[in-house]
Scaffold this motif. Structure first.
Motif, PDB file in Angstrom:
ATOM      1  N   SER A  97      38.559 124.558 -52.940  1.00  0.00           N
ATOM      2  CA  SER A  97      37.601 123.471 -53.159  1.00  0.00           C
ATOM      3  C   SER A  97      36.294 124.086 -53.658  1.00  0.00           C
ATOM      4  O   SER A  97      36.122 125.313 -53.642  1.00  0.00           O
ATOM      5  CB  SER A  97      37.353 122.711 -51.861  1.00  0.00           C
ATOM      6  OG  SER A  97      36.727 123.575 -50.909  1.00  0.00           O
ATOM      7  N   ALA A  98      35.361 123.236 -54.064  1.00  0.00           N
ATOM      8  CA  ALA A  98      34.093 123.740 -54.600  1.00  0.00           C
ATOM      9  C   ALA A  98      33.356 124.586 -53.572  1.00  0.00           C
ATOM     10  O   ALA A  98      32.812 125.649 -53.886  1.00  0.00           O
ATOM     11  CB  ALA A  98      33.213 122.568 -55.045  1.00  0.00           C
ATOM     12  N   SER A  99      33.340 124.103 -52.301  1.00  0.00           N
ATOM     13  CA  SER A  99      32.640 124.883 -51.263  1.00  0.00           C
ATOM     14  C   SER A  99      33.326 126.203 -50.984  1.00  0.00           C
ATOM     15  O   SER A  99      32.685 127.225 -50.831  1.00  0.00           O
ATOM     16  CB  SER A  99      32.512 124.152 -49.937  1.00  0.00           C
ATOM     17  OG  SER A  99      32.862 122.900 -49.996  1.00  0.00           O
ATOM     18  N   TYR A 100      34.653 126.188 -50.872  1.00  0.00           N
ATOM     19  CA  TYR A 100      35.401 127.428 -50.624  1.00  0.00           C
ATOM     20  C   TYR A 100      35.209 128.408 -51.774  1.00  0.00           C
ATOM     21  O   TYR A 100      35.139 129.618 -51.571  1.00  0.00           O
ATOM     22  CB  TYR A 100      36.879 127.126 -50.440  1.00  0.00           C
ATOM     23  CG  TYR A 100      37.262 126.616 -49.067  1.00  0.00           C
ATOM     24  CD1 TYR A 100      36.281 126.264 -48.138  1.00  0.00           C
ATOM     25  CD2 TYR A 100      38.594 126.482 -48.683  1.00  0.00           C
ATOM     26  CE1 TYR A 100      36.615 125.797 -46.880  1.00  0.00           C
ATOM     27  CE2 TYR A 100      38.940 126.012 -47.416  1.00  0.00           C
ATOM     28  CZ  TYR A 100      37.945 125.670 -46.529  1.00  0.00           C
ATOM     29  OH  TYR A 100      38.288 125.204 -45.277  1.00  0.00           O
ATOM     30  N   VAL A 111      26.683 126.375 -48.061  1.00  0.00           N
ATOM     31  CA  VAL A 111      27.657 125.618 -47.271  1.00  0.00           C
ATOM     32  C   VAL A 111      27.224 125.684 -45.810  1.00  0.00           C
ATOM     33  O   VAL A 111      26.291 126.398 -45.454  1.00  0.00           O
ATOM     34  CB  VAL A 111      29.091 126.187 -47.420  1.00  0.00           C
ATOM     35  CG1 VAL A 111      29.559 126.114 -48.866  1.00  0.00           C
ATOM     36  CG2 VAL A 111      29.153 127.631 -46.918  1.00  0.00           C
ATOM     37  N   SER A 112      27.917 124.947 -44.950  1.00  0.00           N
ATOM     38  CA  SER A 112      27.605 124.973 -43.521  1.00  0.00           C
ATOM     39  C   SER A 112      28.367 126.096 -42.828  1.00  0.00           C
ATOM     40  O   SER A 112      29.371 126.597 -43.359  1.00  0.00           O
ATOM     41  CB  SER A 112      27.981 123.632 -42.879  1.00  0.00           C
ATOM     42  OG  SER A 112      29.379 123.436 -42.949  1.00  0.00           O
ATOM     43  N   ASP A 113      27.898 126.485 -41.640  1.00  0.00           N
ATOM     44  CA  ASP A 113      28.599 127.507 -40.847  1.00  0.00           C
ATOM     45  C   ASP A 113      30.040 127.088 -40.539  1.00  0.00           C
ATOM     46  O   ASP A 113      30.958 127.914 -40.657  1.00  0.00           O
ATOM     47  CB  ASP A 113      27.840 127.785 -39.539  1.00  0.00           C
ATOM     48  CG  ASP A 113      26.522 128.506 -39.774  1.00  0.00           C
ATOM     49  OD1 ASP A 113      26.170 128.733 -40.950  1.00  0.00           O
ATOM     50  OD2 ASP A 113      25.854 128.853 -38.780  1.00  0.00           O
ATOM     51  N   PRO A 114      30.294 125.826 -40.139  1.00  0.00           N
ATOM     52  CA  PRO A 114      31.674 125.401 -39.863  1.00  0.00           C
ATOM     53  C   PRO A 114      32.594 125.540 -41.088  1.00  0.00           C
ATOM     54  O   PRO A 114      33.777 125.822 -40.939  1.00  0.00           O
ATOM     55  CB  PRO A 114      31.528 123.930 -39.453  1.00  0.00           C
ATOM     56  CG  PRO A 114      30.159 123.857 -38.865  1.00  0.00           C
ATOM     57  CD  PRO A 114      29.333 124.772 -39.726  1.00  0.00           C
ATOM     58  N   THR A 115      32.027 125.349 -42.301  1.00  0.00           N
ATOM     59  CA  THR A 115      32.836 125.496 -43.517  1.00  0.00           C
ATOM     60  C   THR A 115      33.307 126.939 -43.665  1.00  0.00           C
ATOM     61  O   THR A 115      34.456 127.204 -44.049  1.00  0.00           O
ATOM     62  CB  THR A 115      32.026 125.078 -44.759  1.00  0.00           C
ATOM     63  OG1 THR A 115      31.610 123.727 -44.607  1.00  0.00           O
ATOM     64  CG2 THR A 115      32.867 125.203 -46.022  1.00  0.00           C
TER      65      THR A 115
END
Length: 290
Positions: free
Chosen positions: A18-21, A49-53
């Motif tokens: 995905s874009a975030s990954y 991105v966020s820490d959980p991501t």
């Protein structure tokens, strides 16, 4: 699934992310050597991105968390036996590691110095100067910094103590009162015992000053914090740069308190020096006995 070629797996699967990954993957592939000493918050900032991501990204690769991913990556980068200093290569020659360690230390201390807020330091100097009692708490490598702080503030004429034992910290926290101060020292600020004891001290009316990373769990519960954001992953490397940064902050605060107390502190220091002169080795005394 975990593999000894995790970087290759990330690279090969870029098109499926995905874009975030993909942003996380790009940062990792661009600077893998820095990732092994980087905090999750720093990576999340760089990748936007966020820490959980990031945690989910690591889980997708087969790792329980970001820490496990970094440890595996460190091994992959042939750093398995280099748990000493991030700037030093395993087979570096003396000239190489002497200069690398020295330059890294000077650069880090300069960054920390530039990040310190003068008004915050003045406020802490005022608090410490008027404290009824100061306790310096640290565990592991931070216990050495706490001990050093005790020696310096004792000389200023302030009632103080230090302990690295969490049970002693807990008992002392339970009898804190208004005017008492705890200086809690921790690079990661994640020690459960230290955080719990700091909460108890604060609940009893004590002031808790944290010397730790700005975003750490310890920082969030302290009355005041000196944010020392040294990017040194002590899960992998020996705590060196962070410890030296903490010592520098202690020196700054100690000098500030000495100046604040003025003649009272100076007279105390003079008497201590005179007492120490009586137990120091003297070649003159030895010659007079012959």
């Amino acid at each position: 699934m975990k593999s000894s070629y995790v970087l290759k797996i990330i690279e090969n699967n870029m098109d499926e992310y995905s874009a975030s990954y993909r942003r996380i993957a790009e940062v990792i592939l661009e600077q893998p050597e820095k990732i092994v000493r980087m905090s999750i918050s720093k990576l999340s900032q760089l990748a936007n991105v966020s820490d959980p991501t990031i945690m989910r990204f690591c889980a997708m690769l087969g790792f329980p968390g970001f820490k496990d991913f970094k440890l595996h990556l460190a091994k992959e980068l042939a750093l398995k036996e280099n748990y000493v200093h991030w700037s030093v290569e395993q087979n570096g020659n003396p000239d190489s590691y002497i200069r690398r360690v020295g330059i890294a230390t000077i650069s880090t201390l300069n960054e920390v110095l530039n990040s310190i807020n003068e008004n915050d330091i003045e406020e802490l100097v005022e608090i410490l100067s008027n404290a009824k009692k100061i306790e310096f708490w640290g565990q592991g490598a931070s216990a050495v910094v706490a001990q050093d702080a005790y020696h310096k503030f004792f000389r200023a004429g302030i009632s103080c103590a230090t302990t690295s034992d969490p049970h002693m910290q807990c008992m002392s926290a339970g009898v804190m009162s208004k005017g008492d101060v705890v200086v809690a020292i921790s690079h990661t600020g994640k020690s459960e015992n230290l955080i719990t004891n700091a909460k108890i001290a604060k609940a009893q009316g004590g002031i808790v000053i944290g010397i730790t990373m700005n975003s750490s769990p310890l920082a969030k519960i302290c009355t005041h914090t000196v944010g020392i954001n040294v990017d040194e992953d002590t899960d992998i490397y020996l705590p060196m740069l962070s410890r030296l940064a903490h010592l520098m902050v202690i020196d700054i605060l100690a000098v500030g308190v000495m100046l604040k107390k003025g003649k009272q502190a100076m007279d105390r220091m003079r008497r201590m020096k005179e007492a120490l002169m009586q137990i120091k080795y003297s070649s003159v005394d030895e010659e007079s006995e012959e």
